[in-house]
Design a protein around this motif. Structure first.
Motif, PDB file in Angstrom:
ATOM      1  N   VAL A 238      41.014  42.295  33.067  1.00 54.74           N
ATOM      2  CA  VAL A 238      40.501  41.003  33.513  1.00 54.74           C
ATOM      3  C   VAL A 238      38.974  41.017  33.524  1.00 54.74           C
ATOM      4  N   GLY A 242      36.651  38.528  31.530  1.00 52.89           N
ATOM      5  CA  GLY A 242      35.928  37.633  32.424  1.00 52.89           C
ATOM      6  C   GLY A 242      34.427  37.661  32.265  1.00 52.89           C
ATOM      7  N   CYS A 243      33.863  38.815  31.902  1.00 55.62           N
ATOM      8  CA  CYS A 243      32.404  38.904  31.848  1.00 55.62           C
ATOM      9  C   CYS A 243      31.843  38.602  30.462  1.00 55.62           C
ATOM     10  N   ASN A 406      30.397  38.692  40.579  1.00 55.51           N
ATOM     11  CA  ASN A 406      31.338  38.405  39.500  1.00 55.51           C
ATOM     12  C   ASN A 406      32.219  37.210  39.845  1.00 55.51           C
ATOM     13  N   VAL A 407      32.634  37.140  41.099  1.00 50.68           N
ATOM     14  CA  VAL A 407      33.435  36.004  41.566  1.00 50.68           C
ATOM     15  C   VAL A 407      32.629  34.711  41.460  1.00 50.68           C
ATOM     16  N   GLN A 409      30.230  33.944  39.434  1.00 49.55           N
ATOM     17  CA  GLN A 409      30.100  33.511  38.044  1.00 49.55           C
ATOM     18  C   GLN A 409      31.440  33.054  37.470  1.00 49.55           C
ATOM     19  N   SER A 410      32.526  33.688  37.896  1.00 51.60           N
ATOM     20  CA  SER A 410      33.845  33.280  37.419  1.00 51.60           C
ATOM     21  C   SER A 410      34.166  31.847  37.847  1.00 51.60           C
ATOM     22  N   ILE A 413      32.655  29.127  35.404  1.00 49.78           N
ATOM     23  CA  ILE A 413      32.986  29.061  33.974  1.00 49.78           C
ATOM     24  C   ILE A 413      33.561  27.704  33.538  1.00 49.78           C
ATOM     25  N   VAL A 450      40.716  31.893  29.399  1.00 50.69           N
ATOM     26  CA  VAL A 450      39.589  32.448  30.148  1.00 50.69           C
ATOM     27  C   VAL A 450      39.605  31.952  31.595  1.00 50.69           C
ATOM     28  N   ASN A 454      40.175  34.353  34.851  1.00 54.10           N
ATOM     29  CA  ASN A 454      39.212  34.388  35.953  1.00 54.10           C
ATOM     30  C   ASN A 454      39.837  33.872  37.240  1.00 54.10           C
ATOM     31  N   LEU A 457      41.457  36.779  38.726  1.00 53.00           N
ATOM     32  CA  LEU A 457      40.442  37.614  39.366  1.00 53.00           C
ATOM     33  C   LEU A 457      40.075  37.064  40.735  1.00 53.00           C
TER      34      LEU A 457
END
Length: 512
Positions: A238, A242-243, A406-407, A409-410, A413, A450, A454, A457
């Motif tokens: 993931v 995700g990134c 990371n969360v 930015q997810s 998206i 995607v 995410n 995640l």
């Protein structure tokens, strides 16, 4: 309305006002050979391929590719390699291909319309929606920038043998906006050449590490060609997907492609630009894939199956490599740090660049570049210095912070992907360059994949982090509003054609 859509919307065309913000002034653009030459065979004919023209169009795709090589991606690579070995290399390849599709659509939007994504969001959506999209884009950019700056600061700390603490590295990295402004004064091509040097530095550093560690060629090839996924590596899988797609990078690429002078009155010239940008973007992302593959393979070879595999992050990765492979001709710790520094510096500068376009496009601000760069840089640097001071002595806390970023930015998206796909699908905006049914289906499937990945995640993260009635209630309320806004964006995009068709009729009624 769009300034350069005269092929499809002559009657509704609105000229570009002089007081509007633009990505590049006419004097800043790279002149393409033959742009003012008459087309003997007609304006729809695409000129024959030229290596010289390809060279002139080369640049924006490589700046875009840096987001695929930022410290956040490198950390995802090393963790995937250490925990999953070579088994996720196939996923890295296909994730890069999905990222390429999204970036090509972003470039298509910018080339065809002469406007970038932030400008079009401001023009096509209601004011309150565009303001929400702007805030989301800024939050995504700040989250990415914190990771990138921290990555640079970690590299500086290592290269200085710990003399410069994390916060000092952040201050040093903050100066990159002045490098950007300095290079911009000498033209777009000088700026692109600088980034080419940084990408080459990453390639050489991580290729050197690849040569030092000597990953197994057969396992590497099988990892690329044969899909494998287990319940133990789902989180790393993931993370790999995700990134890859960065919200601010989608906005950035649609603006970067406007740095070339294109004759919008000739359909063949626009198609020519799209062809050259497709080639250079593909080459750029192939190079980024190879660099990511080097990193993932190195850590797969070095730490897969070891007790420390799950504890490796950006902060300690170089030290673990040094302990395992020693000094050699040049200590591998410093090779890693140089590559990490190049990744951090290049991505923070492009982040500043993206911030200028996002702010200018959504708010239609016309201000001096140094002032906009200073504002954009301050939005990320100030919280990053706070982060560096708080987390300098705690690797575990820094890892937790990275998960939260990371969360963040997810979450953002969908607010870049959905407007992009809606806009490139509309003939009223794209003219004959709108995407066809087959490409539209593929693009929406990629976007849905995607977003779902995410979403997994986010669900996994919040299920382990959210405790207590109050916090749970707040998160549930936020989730409801979040999903409702996504549905609204999709609805607005699919009803855009109907609203545009109703507009002329309403104008006619008003005239009566």
């Amino acid at each position: 309305m769009l300034p350069h859509s005269n092929m499809s919307r002559e009657d509704n065309q609105v000229p570009l006002l002089s007081d509007q913000d633009v990505a590049y002034e006419s004097g800043e653009k790279v002149h393409i050979l033959g742009i003012n030459e008459p087309d003997e065979e007609g304006s729809s004919v695409v000129p024959p391929f030229s290596w010289k023209k390809l060279w002139l169009f080369t640049g924006p795709g490589f700046l875009m590719s840096i987001a695929f090589l930022d410290p956040g991606n490198l950390e995802g690579d090393l963790q995937a390699g250490a925990i999953a070995g070579y088994s996720l290399l196939w996923l890295l390849m296909w994730a890069t291909a999905m990222g390429l599709l999204v970036q090509l659509l972003s470039a298509r939007l910018g080339v065809t319309t002469g406007r970038h994504l932030a400008e079009l969001c401001r023009e096509e959506y209601p004011t309150w929606v565009s303001m929400v999209l702007w805030v989301m884009a800024e939050l995504a950019l700040i989250g990415a920038d914190i990771q990138e700056v921290i990555g640079s600061a970690i590299a500086i700390k290592i290269l200085s043998n710990g003399i410069l603490p994390l916060w000092a590295g952040v201050v040093v990295t903050a100066s990159d906006c002045f490098i950007l402004l300095f290079l911009e004064n000498y033209g777009v091509r000088k700026l692109e050449a600088f980034f080419a040097v940084l990408i080459a530095t990453m390639a050489v550093s991580f290729a050197w590490m690849f040569g030092e560690t000597k990953p197994t060629g057969t396992e590497l090839l099988l990892g690329v060609l044969i899909p494998k996924l287990s319940s133990k590596t789902i989180k790393q899988a993931v993370g790999v997907v995700g990134c890859i797609i960065m919200p601010h990078n989608v906005f950035l690429h649609s603006a970067l492609v406007q740095s070339r002078e294109i004759d919008y009155s000739k359909k063949g010239r626009v198609q020519e630009a799209l062809n050259y940008y497709s080639i250079e973007s593909t080459v750029a992302l192939i190079i980024s894939f190879i660099i990511n593959l080097f990193v993932m393979s190195v850590f797969a070879k070095a730490f897969y199956g070891t007790e420390i595999a799950s504890s490796i992050g950006l902060v300690n990765a170089g030290q673990y490599l040094q302990e395992k492979y020693g000094g050699g001709l040049f200590p591998i710790l410093y090779i890693w740090s140089i590559g990490l520094l190049a990744a951090g510096q290049s991505s923070t500068i492009t982040g500043t660049y993206a911030g200028q376009f996002i702010m200018g496009g959504f708010l239609n601000l016309r201000m001096k570049k140094w002032l906009r760069a200073l504002i954009t840089r301050s939005c990320a640097i100030i919280p990053t210095i706070v982060v560096a001071l708080v987390f300098d002595t705690s690797e575990a806390a820094l890892d937790v912070l990275n998960e939260w970023l990371n969360v963040l930015q997810s979450i953002q998206i969908p607010f870049a992907l959905i407007p992009l796909l809606c806009l490139v699908s509309k003939e009223q905006i794209m003219g004959t360059f709108k995407i066809g049914p087959a490409l539209k289906i593929v693009a929406w499937l990629v976007a849905a994949l995607v977003i779902v990945i995410n979403g997994y995640l986010l669900l996994d993260f919040f299920s382990s982090e959210v405790t207590g009635v109050i916090f749970t209630t707040v998160v549930c309320a936020f989730t409801g509003a979040y999903l409702a806004f996504i549905v609204y964006l999709v609805y607005w995009g699919f009803t855009l054609s109907a609203r545009r068709q109703m507009l002329p009729a309403k104008l006619a009624q008003g005239m009566e």
